[in-house]
Write a protein that holds these residues in place. Structure first.
Motif, PDB file in Angstrom:
ATOM      1  N   ARG A 236       0.820  -1.213   0.000  1.00  0.00           N
ATOM      2  CA  ARG A 236       0.000   0.000   0.000  1.00  0.00           C
ATOM      3  C   ARG A 236       0.857   1.267   0.000  1.00  0.00           C
ATOM      4  N   SER A 261       0.376  -6.917  -2.265  1.00  0.00           N
ATOM      5  CA  SER A 261      -0.180  -7.303  -0.963  1.00  0.00           C
ATOM      6  C   SER A 261      -1.703  -7.303  -1.118  1.00  0.00           C
ATOM      7  N   LYS A 262      -2.373  -7.801  -0.094  1.00  0.00           N
ATOM      8  CA  LYS A 262      -3.838  -7.858  -0.145  1.00  0.00           C
ATOM      9  C   LYS A 262      -4.435  -6.452  -0.263  1.00  0.00           C
ATOM     10  N   GLN A 275      -2.201 -11.529  -5.724  1.00  0.00           N
ATOM     11  CA  GLN A 275      -2.038 -11.317  -4.276  1.00  0.00           C
ATOM     12  C   GLN A 275      -1.133 -12.388  -3.666  1.00  0.00           C
ATOM     13  N   ILE A 276      -0.162 -11.927  -2.868  1.00  0.00           N
ATOM     14  CA  ILE A 276       0.750 -12.839  -2.186  1.00  0.00           C
ATOM     15  C   ILE A 276       0.329 -12.926  -0.731  1.00  0.00           C
ATOM     16  N   GLY A 277       0.294 -14.133  -0.186  1.00  0.00           N
ATOM     17  CA  GLY A 277       0.028 -14.256   1.246  1.00  0.00           C
ATOM     18  C   GLY A 277      -0.923 -15.371   1.588  1.00  0.00           C
ATOM     19  N   GLN A 278      -1.326 -15.349   2.845  1.00  0.00           N
ATOM     20  CA  GLN A 278      -2.149 -16.414   3.410  1.00  0.00           C
ATOM     21  C   GLN A 278      -3.409 -16.677   2.600  1.00  0.00           C
ATOM     22  N   THR A 279      -4.079 -15.613   2.177  1.00  0.00           N
ATOM     23  CA  THR A 279      -5.304 -15.800   1.396  1.00  0.00           C
ATOM     24  C   THR A 279      -5.047 -15.543  -0.089  1.00  0.00           C
ATOM     25  N   GLY A 292       7.102  -0.885  -0.279  1.00  0.00           N
ATOM     26  CA  GLY A 292       5.967  -0.298   0.444  1.00  0.00           C
ATOM     27  C   GLY A 292       5.080  -1.364   1.054  1.00  0.00           C
ATOM     28  N   SER A 294       4.442  -3.603   4.460  1.00  0.00           N
ATOM     29  CA  SER A 294       4.830  -3.485   5.881  1.00  0.00           C
ATOM     30  C   SER A 294       5.390  -4.784   6.438  1.00  0.00           C
ATOM     31  N   GLN A 298       0.326 -12.234   7.704  1.00  0.00           N
ATOM     32  CA  GLN A 298      -0.448 -12.904   6.640  1.00  0.00           C
ATOM     33  C   GLN A 298       0.245 -12.752   5.284  1.00  0.00           C
ATOM     34  N   HIS A 299       1.014 -11.695   5.108  1.00  0.00           N
ATOM     35  CA  HIS A 299       1.764 -11.516   3.863  1.00  0.00           C
ATOM     36  C   HIS A 299       3.028 -12.383   3.895  1.00  0.00           C
ATOM     37  N   ASN A 313      11.310   0.325   2.128  1.00  0.00           N
ATOM     38  CA  ASN A 313      10.250   0.887   2.961  1.00  0.00           C
ATOM     39  C   ASN A 313      10.746   2.171   3.613  1.00  0.00           C
ATOM     40  N   ASP A 331      12.072   6.596   0.465  1.00  0.00           N
ATOM     41  CA  ASP A 331      10.855   6.729  -0.328  1.00  0.00           C
ATOM     42  C   ASP A 331      10.998   5.851  -1.578  1.00  0.00           C
ATOM     43  N   TYR A 332      10.011   5.021  -1.828  1.00  0.00           N
ATOM     44  CA  TYR A 332      10.142   4.038  -2.900  1.00  0.00           C
ATOM     45  C   TYR A 332      10.377   4.683  -4.271  1.00  0.00           C
TER      46      TYR A 332
HETATM   47  C1  LIG Z   1      -7.577 -13.255   7.487  1.00  0.00           C
HETATM   48  C2  LIG Z   1      -6.600 -12.337   6.844  1.00  0.00           C
HETATM   49  C3  LIG Z   1      -5.951 -12.739   5.706  1.00  0.00           C
HETATM   50  C4  LIG Z   1      -5.046 -11.885   5.088  1.00  0.00           C
HETATM   51  N1  LIG Z   1      -4.387 -12.308   3.969  1.00  0.00           N
HETATM   52  C5  LIG Z   1      -3.450 -11.515   3.422  1.00  0.00           C
HETATM   53  C6  LIG Z   1      -2.702 -11.948   2.286  1.00  0.00           C
HETATM   54  O1  LIG Z   1      -2.905 -13.039   1.740  1.00  0.00           O
HETATM   55  N2  LIG Z   1      -1.760 -11.118   1.794  1.00  0.00           N
HETATM   56  C7  LIG Z   1      -1.499  -9.892   2.339  1.00  0.00           C
HETATM   57  O2  LIG Z   1      -0.634  -9.181   1.819  1.00  0.00           O
HETATM   58  N3  LIG Z   1      -2.194  -9.461   3.397  1.00  0.00           N
HETATM   59  C8  LIG Z   1      -3.165 -10.232   3.941  1.00  0.00           C
HETATM   60  N4  LIG Z   1      -3.898  -9.761   4.979  1.00  0.00           N
HETATM   61  C9  LIG Z   1      -3.751  -8.330   5.357  1.00  0.00           C
HETATM   62  C10 LIG Z   1      -2.553  -8.069   6.225  1.00  0.00           C
HETATM   63  O3  LIG Z   1      -2.901  -8.242   7.572  1.00  0.00           O
HETATM   64  C11 LIG Z   1      -2.065  -6.622   6.033  1.00  0.00           C
HETATM   65  O4  LIG Z   1      -3.130  -5.740   6.286  1.00  0.00           O
HETATM   66  C12 LIG Z   1      -1.523  -6.346   4.624  1.00  0.00           C
HETATM   67  O5  LIG Z   1      -0.585  -7.336   4.257  1.00  0.00           O
HETATM   68  C13 LIG Z   1      -0.830  -4.987   4.645  1.00  0.00           C
HETATM   69  O6  LIG Z   1      -0.539  -4.631   3.321  1.00  0.00           O
HETATM   70  P1  LIG Z   1       0.596  -3.596   3.003  1.00  0.00           P
HETATM   71  O7  LIG Z   1       1.874  -4.044   3.612  1.00  0.00           O
HETATM   72  O8  LIG Z   1       0.546  -3.369   1.535  1.00  0.00           O
HETATM   73  O9  LIG Z   1       0.040  -2.237   3.647  1.00  0.00           O
HETATM   74  P2  LIG Z   1       0.395  -1.511   4.997  1.00  0.00           P
HETATM   75  O10 LIG Z   1       0.391  -2.428   6.156  1.00  0.00           O
HETATM   76  O11 LIG Z   1      -0.509  -0.332   5.055  1.00  0.00           O
HETATM   77  O12 LIG Z   1       1.906  -1.018   4.809  1.00  0.00           O
HETATM   78  C14 LIG Z   1       2.299  -0.026   3.938  1.00  0.00           C
HETATM   79  C15 LIG Z   1       3.790   0.155   4.106  1.00  0.00           C
HETATM   80  O13 LIG Z   1       4.247   1.089   3.147  1.00  0.00           O
HETATM   81  C16 LIG Z   1       5.254   1.892   3.761  1.00  0.00           C
HETATM   82  N5  LIG Z   1       5.323   3.139   3.008  1.00  0.00           N
HETATM   83  C17 LIG Z   1       4.427   4.169   3.013  1.00  0.00           C
HETATM   84  N6  LIG Z   1       4.838   5.128   2.157  1.00  0.00           N
HETATM   85  C18 LIG Z   1       5.984   4.706   1.583  1.00  0.00           C
HETATM   86  C19 LIG Z   1       6.866   5.256   0.616  1.00  0.00           C
HETATM   87  N7  LIG Z   1       6.621   6.441   0.032  1.00  0.00           N
HETATM   88  N8  LIG Z   1       7.945   4.521   0.272  1.00  0.00           N
HETATM   89  C20 LIG Z   1       8.213   3.327   0.831  1.00  0.00           C
HETATM   90  N9  LIG Z   1       7.408   2.764   1.757  1.00  0.00           N
HETATM   91  C21 LIG Z   1       6.298   3.424   2.115  1.00  0.00           C
HETATM   92  C22 LIG Z   1       4.780   2.067   5.176  1.00  0.00           C
HETATM   93  O14 LIG Z   1       5.883   2.389   6.031  1.00  0.00           O
HETATM   94  C23 LIG Z   1       4.185   0.693   5.492  1.00  0.00           C
HETATM   95  O15 LIG Z   1       5.142  -0.157   6.085  1.00  0.00           O
HETATM   96  C24 LIG Z   1      -4.792 -10.602   5.620  1.00  0.00           C
HETATM   97  C25 LIG Z   1      -5.454 -10.204   6.775  1.00  0.00           C
HETATM   98  C26 LIG Z   1      -6.349 -11.054   7.372  1.00  0.00           C
HETATM   99  C27 LIG Z   1      -7.037 -10.599   8.630  1.00  0.00           C
END
Ligand SMILES: Cc1cc2nc3c(=O)[nH]c(=O)nc-3n(C[C@H](O)[C@H](O)[C@H](O)COP(=O)(O)OP(=O)(O)OC[C@H]3O[C@@H](n4cnc5c(N)ncnc54)[C@H](O)[C@@H]3O)c2cc1C
Length: 350
Positions: A236, A261-262, A275-279, A292, A294, A298-299, A313, A331-332
């Motif tokens: 994200r 990511s999800k 999508q990569i991860g548990q689901t 970007g 986290s 689950q990921h 990150n 910054d990415y």
């Molecule tokens: C039952 C269940 C199943 C799930 N299955 C999956 C699954 O299969 N796959 C999965 O991915 N998730 C899954 N999730 C969701 C998981 O819990 C996280 O919410 C998700 O992985 C977070 O995605 P993210 O890292 O993209 O986003 P975030 O957690 O929002 O992280 C965003 C990251 O980007 C960084 N960032 C922000 N701006 C910048 C920038 N300009 N440059 C560089 N870095 C930056 C931030 O520091 C942060 O670390 C599941 C959740 C549940 C409850």
């Protein structure tokens, strides 16, 4: 026990206002999921017992003749919405649209195939409707007197079968495992009613996501995530489709593919099959580059077997760095741009 005692904050429903059996029709790339077609067959059986119609509900974009298919498989009616805003599957947007249709037509039963999407969508719908849901049923029946759906599913590790009923709420929602019922024969001579609804005529979906644009399509010439040796994964933190586009460029320059990511696939910035991860998918590439991302558990579950893990990150405390062999804090945009420039100058000197 009265519903007032169970959930005093939920408004009472007048059960007699709700009539008919609905099947939510899941489709992807112009093909209806078998699980949805199988539910039409079962819905027909249930509907005959209580003398009501079976309606199929479809939403999406450019549906064309696909809307006639549920009728060929046994539905009496198809209610559909075809709108560009629905071209990308976004769970809460889709759920919101289904909720609005349910509130308009008031079916007494709504069935979903327990596919990956169905398992995600049905609880959203149930929760908004304050209706409850029985997930992953293996059989269904209906009580002709009370019109309560008998929702059968294994419990306690499959040792017993639970028969779950929802006597006080309507509609009754259930998801059913694909392939527990046979697919009815397709009969193109069957006739039925096709009703086109439009988003304009319904209350605006929650979150007003009507402006969401379709997924970036630049990924389509890249291999699937489970087949590539190098996977660049968007989190994200890339903040939108433009960020994903930049990572697709990087993936191409490195001879790899793109994943997400999800949060990225849920937002519609990449298709769900990336999508990569548990689901999502489990991958074991030689190189994983998370940008970007986290590093939620689950990921991690879906990529921890990668040989070399690289994380980019802006937060030095992001959990993904605990798993990374190489970490870049920054910054990415700056990091990826620098990588692309380096790759381009390397290519020129070779
Ligand atoms: C039952 C269940 C199943 C799930 N299955 C999956 C699954 O299969 N796959 C999965 O991915 N998730 C899954 N999730 C969701 C998981 O819990 C996280 O919410 C998700 O992985 C977070 O995605 P993210 O890292 O993209 O986003 P975030 O957690 O929002 O992280 C965003 C990251 O980007 C960084 N960032 C922000 N701006 C910048 C920038 N300009 N440059 C560089 N870095 C930056 C931030 O520091 C942060 O670390 C599941 C959740 C549940 C409850």
């Amino acid at each position: 026990m009265s519903s007032a005692r169970i959930c005093p904050e939920w408004p009472q429903v007048n059960k007699s206002e709700y009539k008919g059996i609905w099947v939510y029709i899941e489709h992807q790339n112009g093909v209806i999921k078998d699980g949805s077609l199988q539910l039409i067959g079962k819905a027909r059986e249930l509907a005959a017992k209580i003398n009501v119609d079976v309606s199929a509900v479809m939403i999406g974009h450019n549906l064309g003749d696909l809307v006639k298919e549920p009728i060929y498989y046994g539905a009496d009616r198809v209610i559909y919405i075809d709108d560009e805003a629905l071209s990308v599957y976004i769970p809460h947007l889709y759920a919101s649209v289904i909720v609005n249709l349910v509130n308009k037509y008031k079916p007494e039963v709504v069935l979903f195939a327990a596919t990956k999407r169905g398992r995600e969508l049905a609880p959203y719908v149930a929760n908004t409707l304050r209706a409850g849901i029985t997930a992953d049923c293996t059989d269904l029946d209906i009580d002709v007197k009370t019109r309560d759906l008998d929702q059968v599913r294994p419990t306690y590790g499959g040792n017993i079968l639970a028969h779950i009923r929802t006597p006080n709420r309507r509609p009754q929602l259930a998801s059913v495992r694909p392939n527990v019922f046979p697919t009815p024969p397709r009969d193109t001579n069957r006739k039925g009613e096709v009703i086109r609804e439009s988003l304009d005529k319904l209350p605006k979906p929650n979150g007003s996501l009507l402006g969401v644009k379709p997924v970036i399509k630049g990924d389509s010439d890249l291999p699937p995530v489970e087949k590539a040796d190098l996977v660049v994964v968007a989190g994200r933190g890339v903040a939108g489709p433009e960020g994903v586009k930049l990572l697709i460029e990087l993936a191409k320059a490195l001879g790899g593919t793109i994943g997400g990511s999800k949060k990225v696939t849920d937002a519609g910035w990449l298709p769900a099959d990336r999508q990569i991860g548990q689901t999502g998918k489990t991958i074991r590439p030689t190189v994983y580059i998370g940008v970007g991302v986290s590093g939620a558990i689950q990921h991690i579950f879906g990529m921890k077997e990668s040989k070399i893990i690289v994380a980019i990150n802006s937060d030095p405390n992001a959990p993904i760095f605990e798993y990374a062999d190489y970490g870049i804090v920054g910054d990415y945009r700056q990091v990826v741009q620098a990588l692309l420039e380096t790759l381009s100058s390397m290519r020129k000197t070779n």
